[in-house]
Design an enzyme around this catalytic site. Structure first.
Site, PDB file in Angstrom:
ATOM      1  N   ASP A 100       0.882  -1.364   0.123  1.00  0.00           N
ATOM      2  CA  ASP A 100       0.067  -0.122  -0.109  1.00  0.00           C
ATOM      3  C   ASP A 100       0.837   1.460   0.186  1.00  0.00           C
ATOM      4  OD1 ASP A 100      -1.868  -1.876   0.495  1.00  0.00           O
ATOM      5  OD2 ASP A 100      -2.718  -0.891   2.172  1.00  0.00           O
ATOM      6  N   LYS A 162      -7.252   3.072  -2.610  1.00  0.00           N
ATOM      7  CA  LYS A 162      -7.605   3.118  -1.020  1.00  0.00           C
ATOM      8  C   LYS A 162      -7.857   4.392  -0.563  1.00  0.00           C
ATOM      9  CE  LYS A 162      -5.330   1.369   3.039  1.00  0.00           C
ATOM     10  NZ  LYS A 162      -4.167   0.805   3.761  1.00  0.00           N
ATOM     11  N   LYS A 191     -10.546  -0.211  -2.205  1.00  0.00           N
ATOM     12  CA  LYS A 191     -10.467  -0.588  -0.882  1.00  0.00           C
ATOM     13  C   LYS A 191     -10.974   0.642   0.049  1.00  0.00           C
ATOM     14  CE  LYS A 191      -7.448  -1.871   2.996  1.00  0.00           C
ATOM     15  NZ  LYS A 191      -6.345  -2.099   3.253  1.00  0.00           N
TER      16      LYS A 191
END
Length: 244
Positions: A100, A162, A191
């Protein structure tokens, strides 16, 4: 690209949830607990800060239901690109299954979009074949900036957009998820991370195209238990166009 399910079992939901120990104060004992809970509950991923990724990898069986992940340029995103590239390569070598990366919010807000694009491309290349999620940190962005960032990430080849790191007030609201979903349009996964605590929100977000969640460990375990207790042991997902 991503087919919306009509319902989720408890196991299905667990396979959409990442749990993590990525705060400053998390120590070795927290990583060991994280690994045990992730494997026991069948969560799709467990994430730790970079220095603890080798330990986490040693505790989570490779090839099982649970992936190991770590963050890049975390939590500010203000690192030089060369540092993010080096961190991606190091985490890949340490056995991370997914990564990430925090986007450079300052460059985005400055309108330096080529910098943002080039940095994401460089990190994707360094991380390959490990998939990359790119964190937008919605708390700091306007709706227009969210649209711009989501489009850049979706076009980059990153695996996921995300919403946040968990280090800022939660901003993964339904209106903002709708905004991201409309821009991404199936080109990447979404996400949702931060402040998600009830099944109604989970169901709404799944209907909008969210395929992964970042949820506090205790809340994640409770939500999975709640699905198991539903009639038939499944959480119904109504199509987005049928929701009020």
């Amino acid at each position: 690209m991503f087919k919306t399910p009509t319902s989720l079992s408890a196991a299905d939901l667990a396979q959409r949830i990442d749990i993590s120990a990525v705060q400053t104060f998390h120590a070795e004992a927290d990583i060991r607990s994280l690994a045990a809970l992730a494997v026991e509950n069948g969560f799709i991923a467990a994430h730790a800060l970079p220095n603890f990724v080798p330990l986490l990898r040693s505790l989570v069986p490779a090839g099982g239901r649970t992936l190991v992940g770590g963050p890049i340029g975390f939590p500010s995103g203000g690192h030089m690109t060369v540092i993010k590239v080096a961190e991606a390569a190091a985490l890949r070598e340490a056995g991370a299954d997914e990564l990430d990366m925090m986007i450079n919010v300052g460059r985005l807000k400055s309108g330096d979009l080529n910098y943002v694009r080039d940095e994401i491309a460089a990190v994707i290349e360094a991380a390959a074949p490990v998939p990359l999620k790119v964190i937008l940190e919605l708390h700091h962005l306007t709706d227009a900036e969210i649209e711009t960032a989501a489009d850049i990430v979706a076009a980059s080849g990153a695996a996921f957009v995300k919403t946040g790191t968990g280090w800022t007030p939660a901003a993964a609201t339904l209106p903002r998820i709708r905004l991201i979903a409309a821009v991404v349009a199936g080109r990447a996964g979404i996400k949702a991370s931060g402040g998600i605590r009830d099944l109604a929100t989970v169901a709404e977000m799944v209907a909008l195209g969210v395929t992964r969640f970042g949820i506090n460990t205790a809340s994640a375990i409770e939500l999975v238990k709640q699905v198991d207790a539903l009639p038939g042991g499944r959480l119904a997902i109504a199509p987005a166009n049928e929701r009020a």
